[in-house]
Design a protein around this motif. Structure first.
Motif, PDB file in Angstrom:
ATOM      1  N   TYR A 197      -6.621   3.454   7.013  1.00  0.00           N
ATOM      2  CA  TYR A 197      -7.164   4.183   8.155  1.00  0.00           C
ATOM      3  C   TYR A 197      -6.091   4.573   9.164  1.00  0.00           C
ATOM      4  N   MET A 198      -4.903   4.080   8.974  1.00  0.00           N
ATOM      5  CA  MET A 198      -3.810   4.363   9.917  1.00  0.00           C
ATOM      6  C   MET A 198      -2.646   5.003   9.166  1.00  0.00           C
ATOM      7  N   GLN A 199      -2.917   6.020   8.371  1.00  0.00           N
ATOM      8  CA  GLN A 199      -1.870   6.665   7.575  1.00  0.00           C
ATOM      9  C   GLN A 199      -0.724   7.118   8.478  1.00  0.00           C
ATOM     10  N   GLY A 200       0.472   6.836   8.018  1.00  0.00           N
ATOM     11  CA  GLY A 200       1.659   7.154   8.797  1.00  0.00           C
ATOM     12  C   GLY A 200       2.074   6.024   9.723  1.00  0.00           C
ATOM     13  N   ARG A 201       1.166   5.097  10.011  1.00  0.00           N
ATOM     14  CA  ARG A 201       1.471   3.962  10.889  1.00  0.00           C
ATOM     15  C   ARG A 201       1.575   2.644  10.127  1.00  0.00           C
ATOM     16  N   THR A 202       1.002   2.624   8.912  1.00  0.00           N
ATOM     17  CA  THR A 202       1.040   1.394   8.120  1.00  0.00           C
ATOM     18  C   THR A 202       1.446   1.709   6.685  1.00  0.00           C
ATOM     19  N   ARG A 203       1.904   0.671   6.017  1.00  0.00           N
ATOM     20  CA  ARG A 203       2.245   0.778   4.601  1.00  0.00           C
ATOM     21  C   ARG A 203       1.734  -0.492   3.922  1.00  0.00           C
ATOM     22  N   PHE A 204       0.833  -0.312   2.957  1.00  0.00           N
ATOM     23  CA  PHE A 204       0.252  -1.445   2.246  1.00  0.00           C
ATOM     24  C   PHE A 204       1.005  -1.673   0.947  1.00  0.00           C
ATOM     25  N   HIS A 205       1.338  -2.932   0.661  1.00  0.00           N
ATOM     26  CA  HIS A 205       2.065  -3.297  -0.547  1.00  0.00           C
ATOM     27  C   HIS A 205       1.112  -4.094  -1.448  1.00  0.00           C
ATOM     28  N   LYS A 206       0.599  -3.432  -2.468  1.00  0.00           N
ATOM     29  CA  LYS A 206      -0.389  -4.063  -3.363  1.00  0.00           C
ATOM     30  C   LYS A 206       0.191  -5.258  -4.114  1.00  0.00           C
ATOM     31  N   LEU A 207       1.483  -5.242  -4.353  1.00  0.00           N
ATOM     32  CA  LEU A 207       2.114  -6.306  -5.132  1.00  0.00           C
ATOM     33  C   LEU A 207       1.914  -7.684  -4.490  1.00  0.00           C
ATOM     34  N   ASP A 208       2.103  -7.751  -3.159  1.00  0.00           N
ATOM     35  CA  ASP A 208       1.959  -9.048  -2.476  1.00  0.00           C
ATOM     36  C   ASP A 208       0.905  -9.026  -1.368  1.00  0.00           C
ATOM     37  N   PHE A 209       0.122  -7.964  -1.298  1.00  0.00           N
ATOM     38  CA  PHE A 209      -0.946  -7.797  -0.307  1.00  0.00           C
ATOM     39  C   PHE A 209      -0.435  -7.866   1.129  1.00  0.00           C
ATOM     40  N   SER A 210       0.784  -7.408   1.365  1.00  0.00           N
ATOM     41  CA  SER A 210       1.302  -7.388   2.735  1.00  0.00           C
ATOM     42  C   SER A 210       1.059  -6.013   3.344  1.00  0.00           C
ATOM     43  N   LEU A 211       0.906  -6.012   4.642  1.00  0.00           N
ATOM     44  CA  LEU A 211       0.687  -4.778   5.384  1.00  0.00           C
ATOM     45  C   LEU A 211       1.820  -4.632   6.379  1.00  0.00           C
TER      46      LEU A 211
END
Length: 145
Positions: A20-34
């Motif tokens: 919901y915050m494209q450009g402000r966040t980056r989600f890493h599916k590998l380790d579920f970090s934001l």
């Protein structure tokens, strides 16, 4: 009563996610970090990480701290006096910017290290006038700089 409102940054469901915050966040599916990009002081807040599994929900609360880097320190002489063959001086170390700043004093010269060693922005020195020179260093720091 007013309902409790929360800003949702990201929602993950069955292997897919919505940012919901494209450009402000980056989600890493590998380790579920934001990763929150380009943080600023307004991002300093309590965040929740919620995992829903069927009727059960696990909630972790994480306090995000954002610090402004510390600028170069400056030293001012607040007072000085000569009396009974000694010099007494009070120095103040300050910075123009920085959050939660810690100050410490020291010296590169082992003979004056004891005189200069102190934690805090103020340094009170008293030394005999026969001492040719004393060099004390101030260090200003916080968790990011």
């Amino acid at each position: 009563e007013d309902p409790q409102r929360k800003l949702v940054l990201l929602k993950y469901l069955d292997g897919d996610y919505t940012d919901y915050m494209q450009g402000r966040t980056r989600f890493h599916k590998l380790d579920f970090s934001l990763e929150i990009l380009n943080t600023n002081r307004q991002d300093r807040q309590l965040n929740e990480y919620i995992v829903s599994e069927g009727p059960e929900e696990k909630v972790w609360q994480i306090q995000l701290e954002v610090y402004e880097p510390v600028s170069d320190p400056s030293i001012q002489i607040l007072s000085w006096a000569l009396a009974n063959g000694s010099c007494t001086i009070t120095l103040n170390c300050t910075v123009k910017q920085g959050d939660k700043v810690s100050y410490s004093w020291g010296s590169r010269d082992n003979s004056t290290l004891g005189l200069c060693s102190h934690n805090g922005s103020l340094l009170h020195l008293s030394y005999p006038l026969q001492k040719a020179s004393i060099a004390c260093d101030c260090t200003a720091s916080n968790p990011v700089s």
